[in-house]
Design an enzyme around this catalytic site. Structure first.
Site, PDB file in Angstrom:
ATOM      1  N   HIS B 121      -4.988   1.435   8.952  1.00  0.00           N
ATOM      2  CA  HIS B 121      -3.830   2.032   9.623  1.00  0.00           C
ATOM      3  C   HIS B 121      -4.376   3.136  10.549  1.00  0.00           C
ATOM      4  CE1 HIS B 121      -0.199   4.577   9.897  1.00  0.00           C
ATOM      5  NE2 HIS B 121       0.496   3.557   9.454  1.00  0.00           N
ATOM      6  N   ASP B 198      -7.217   5.174   1.375  1.00  0.00           N
ATOM      7  CA  ASP B 198      -5.864   5.324   1.896  1.00  0.00           C
ATOM      8  C   ASP B 198      -4.958   4.576   0.922  1.00  0.00           C
ATOM      9  OD1 ASP B 198      -3.435   5.064   3.088  1.00  0.00           O
ATOM     10  OD2 ASP B 198      -4.184   4.306   5.009  1.00  0.00           O
ATOM     11  N   GLN B 201      -0.163   2.260   0.398  1.00  0.00           N
ATOM     12  CA  GLN B 201       0.483   1.064  -0.148  1.00  0.00           C
ATOM     13  C   GLN B 201       0.032   0.805  -1.581  1.00  0.00           C
ATOM     14  OE1 GLN B 201       2.887  -0.117   1.505  1.00  0.00           O
ATOM     15  NE2 GLN B 201       2.424   0.788   3.495  1.00  0.00           N
ATOM     16  N   LYS B 224       7.100   6.548   0.296  1.00  0.00           N
ATOM     17  CA  LYS B 224       7.003   5.103   0.048  1.00  0.00           C
ATOM     18  C   LYS B 224       7.109   4.797  -1.445  1.00  0.00           C
ATOM     19  CE  LYS B 224       3.725   4.753   3.856  1.00  0.00           C
ATOM     20  NZ  LYS B 224       4.168   3.963   5.009  1.00  0.00           N
ATOM     21  N   CYS B 362       1.120   0.149  13.276  1.00  0.00           N
ATOM     22  CA  CYS B 362       0.041   1.138  13.361  1.00  0.00           C
ATOM     23  C   CYS B 362      -1.318   0.535  13.029  1.00  0.00           C
ATOM     24  CB  CYS B 362       0.299   2.345  12.463  1.00  0.00           C
ATOM     25  SG  CYS B 362       1.831   3.171  12.811  1.00  0.00           S
TER      26      CYS B 362
HETATM   27  C1  LIG Z   1      -1.797   1.872   4.855  1.00  0.00           C
HETATM   28  C2  LIG Z   1      -1.083   3.061   5.415  1.00  0.00           C
HETATM   29  N1  LIG Z   1      -1.773   4.179   5.680  1.00  0.00           N
HETATM   30  C3  LIG Z   1      -1.186   5.276   6.165  1.00  0.00           C
HETATM   31  C4  LIG Z   1       0.157   5.313   6.433  1.00  0.00           C
HETATM   32  C5  LIG Z   1       0.748   6.566   6.989  1.00  0.00           C
HETATM   33  O1  LIG Z   1       1.709   7.113   6.163  1.00  0.00           O
HETATM   34  P1  LIG Z   1       2.490   8.428   6.596  1.00  0.00           P
HETATM   35  O2  LIG Z   1       3.055   8.156   7.947  1.00  0.00           O
HETATM   36  O3  LIG Z   1       3.539   8.586   5.561  1.00  0.00           O
HETATM   37  O4  LIG Z   1       1.514   9.541   6.596  1.00  0.00           O
HETATM   38  C6  LIG Z   1       0.918   4.171   6.169  1.00  0.00           C
HETATM   39  C7  LIG Z   1       2.373   4.145   6.413  1.00  0.00           C
HETATM   40  O5  LIG Z   1       2.885   3.804   7.441  1.00  0.00           O
HETATM   41  C8  LIG Z   1       0.279   3.023   5.654  1.00  0.00           C
HETATM   42  O6  LIG Z   1       0.964   1.903   5.419  1.00  0.00           O
END
Ligand SMILES: Cc1ncc(COP(=O)(O)O)c(C=O)c1O
Lengths: 154, 405
Positions: B121, B198, B201, B224, B362
């Site tokens: 991401h 990370d 998920q 989430k 993203c």
């Molecule tokens: C795998 C992953 N990493 C990072 C993020 C970023 O999360 P946040 O925008 O809540 O910081 C997301 C969510 O969109 C994600 O799915």
């Protein structure tokens, strides 16, 4: 909300078989447009003569049916028209998408009017207005010789 | 498991959207919130609110206790060794930036390598890119295969003496692959390379045990996990928190401030500068209680069942291409439909009350790798049922009909 109003026959046709999707010969202006939120990309090629008339216009790019159809319809509509007229058409087009007003421009033929109106369903889908206007804004950038990529805001 | 009764705890499903009941399949983006979480925030503001950690009045003491209880629950949920290892941030993005910034400042220099993957991401790439620019470091991308997985050998190949950190997703938000984190940690620890996971998920969908997993950093977004927005967690091994510098400066994170010098307390205080999202953190404790009540193992099993049913149903439609086919997959199905752009899919589905996401989620690098610029994504949560999948497949058929494909 009715999905059929958004995806009218004419829109689907232009989305599937876009007109003027190439680099037109002898273009003297070009600009890029990008919708970073959804990834739609468009590039407009323009042949503008000394009297600021659109002699030829074409586009390349990828995106949803609405953005491709809108780009295709735009090239068909403004080819052969004065830049100022094209600008006026865009003004009315945006009003149609945002306020739901009708297009009332003398310089549009009945056919052109009908084709443009096929995008009026976008009004009910505010998230998609950007898709329908990206190519148009990019065209204005090209005509005015602006270097930077058009970016639709959030 | 009684999914109906679980779903009834989420007030959002009592509403209609465009005249239709809500079929919410955008959980990888953010999940809905149970009533207890919503009520907890309201109760906190009505009866218990004060800023935490600063005043000695009764309210401040209670608020501080409630806030710290959330930390304890989180420690327990991920089985961290100590509560000092749980730092509240605003989201996973901030958690990763915290590590990139502090670890990067101290340990990464010109020519050093940061190992990430093509699955990441943007939240697990852009912060490292900043570091690349600032320090002249190099980012290496472990390759993703056609199944949407990163083979561990691809990671092994890129590890060398210059590798200073490995940053990798636990569960891809596009292909759904669950990465073998423990094996990667074993590989990295041979060379004493820290691993950041990370866990955006991972945290809502997998049973987590930090001590068993062994990673050095784990980033979480609580929104989430049926929790409020504005809350994230960085888990970090204490040994790092003891040596890394503070992240942001301000009130609350200091020990002693003099005109010539400032000293800092230990973790987590050192990393929690300024007034925090107190009510949301307190509300989040109810999300953890909710997950615990349902049971993470039950959640995993239920989501697996719905996922398998979903894959089976969607594969019946020949115009659909599912992105990736990983052996170990979490509850995410990204797909494209021949001749229909994902945004058009999302709009048509929305008319039937089916909420999915369309775009690159993203993950532009991954989409490019898969040869597409965007995809549609259905992602599951505990309240989803086979009925939701049926609604999804018939809405997909409607796309075929509208576009005559
Ligand atoms: C795998 C992953 N990493 C990072 C993020 C970023 O999360 P946040 O925008 O809540 O910081 C997301 C969510 O969109 C994600 O799915």
């Amino acid at each position: 909300m009715d999905i059929k109003e958004l995806y009218q026959e004419i829109v689907l046709d232009h989305g599937k078989n876009p007109r003027n999707k190439n680099k037109c010969e002898g273009f003297n202006k070009e600009a890029k447009g990008h919708n970073p939120l959804c990834g739609d990309k468009v590039q407009v090629f323009l042949k503008l003569n000394n009297d600021k008339k659109v002699e030829d216009i074409s586009f390349e790019g990828e995106g949803c049916a609405i953005s491709i159809a809108s780009a295709s319809i735009m090239t068909e509509t403004i080819k052969g028209k004065e830049f100022n007229v094209a600008k006026k058409i865009l003004e009315h087009f945006i009003n149609m998408l945002k306020e739901g007003s009708k297009l009332s421009i003398n310089s549009l033929s009945q056919d052109e009017n009908t084709t443009m109106m096929s995008l009026s369903g976008v009004k009910q889908f505010p998230m998609r207005v950007k898709c329908a206007t990206l190519a148009w804004h990019t065209f204005i950038h090209a005509a005015e010789g602006k270097e930077e990529t058009v970016k639709t805001e959030k | 498991m009684d999914i109906k009764s679980i779903k009834s705890q989420f007030p959002i499903f009592k509403n209609k959207f465009n005249g239709k009941p809500l079929i919410y399949l955008d959980n990888a983006n953010s999940s809905q919130k149970p009533k207890n979480v919503i009520d907890r925030i309201s109760k906190f503001y009505s009866k218990e609110f004060s800023n935490i950690g600063r005043s000695v009045h009764t309210l401040a003491v209670t608020a501080t206790n409630r806030f710290e209880e959330s930390r304890d629950l989180m420690k327990k949920y991920i089985n961290a060794k100590s509560r000092e290892e749980i730092i509240f941030t605003k989201n996973a993005t901030e958690a990763i930036n915290l590590v990139a910034s502090t670890y990067g400042d101290k340990f990464i220099n010109r020519g050093d390598e940061i190992l990430i993957t093509e699955l990441e991401h943007h939240a697990n790439y852009v912060p490292w890119h900043f570091l690349r620019q600032k320090k002249g470091a190099i980012i290496k991308f472990a390759k993703c295969n056609d199944r949407g997985e990163v083979d561990i050998d691809e990671i092994k190949k890129l590890i060398n003496n210059k590798t200073k950190i490995i940053a990798i997703t636990h569960l891809s938000n596009v292909t759904g692959v669950i990465m073998p984190i423990k094996k990667i940690v074993d590989l990295a620890s041979e060379k004493k390379i820290p691993v950041l996971v990370d866990g955006c998920q991972g945290a809502p969908h997998l049973k987590l045990d930090m001590q068993e997993l062994g990673c050095d950093f784990y980033a979480i977004s609580c929104h989430k996990m049926y929790g409020p927005t504005g809350v994230g967690v960085l888990y970090a091994k204490k040994k790092w928190l003891d040596v890394l510098p503070p992240y942001q400066g301000g009130g609350g994170m200091i020990e002693e401030v003099k005109k010539e010098s400032i000293t800092f307390p230990g973790s987590p205080t050192k990393y929690e500068a300024g007034t925090l999202q107190t009510a949301e953190v307190v509300g989040f404790s109810e999300s953890l209680k909710f997950i615990e009540d349902v049971g993470i193992k039950n959640i995993m099993q239920h989501e697996k069942e719905i996922l398998e049913y979903g894959l089976e149903e969607i594969k019946k439609n020949n115009s659909v291409r599912i992105i990736g086919d990983p052996k170990h997959r979490g509850s995410i199905i990204s797909f494209t439909i021949k001749g229909i752009h994902p945004h058009d899919i999302a709009t048509i589905l929305d008319e039937d009350g089916v909420a999915i996401r369309a775009g690159h989620h993203c993950c532009q690098i991954l989409h490019e790798k898969m040869g597409i610029s965007a995809s549609a994504r259905a992602s599951l949560g505990i309240y989803n049922s086979k009925d939701d999948i049926d609604a999804l497949s018939s809405a997909i058929k409607k796309c075929n009909k509208v576009f005559n494909t």
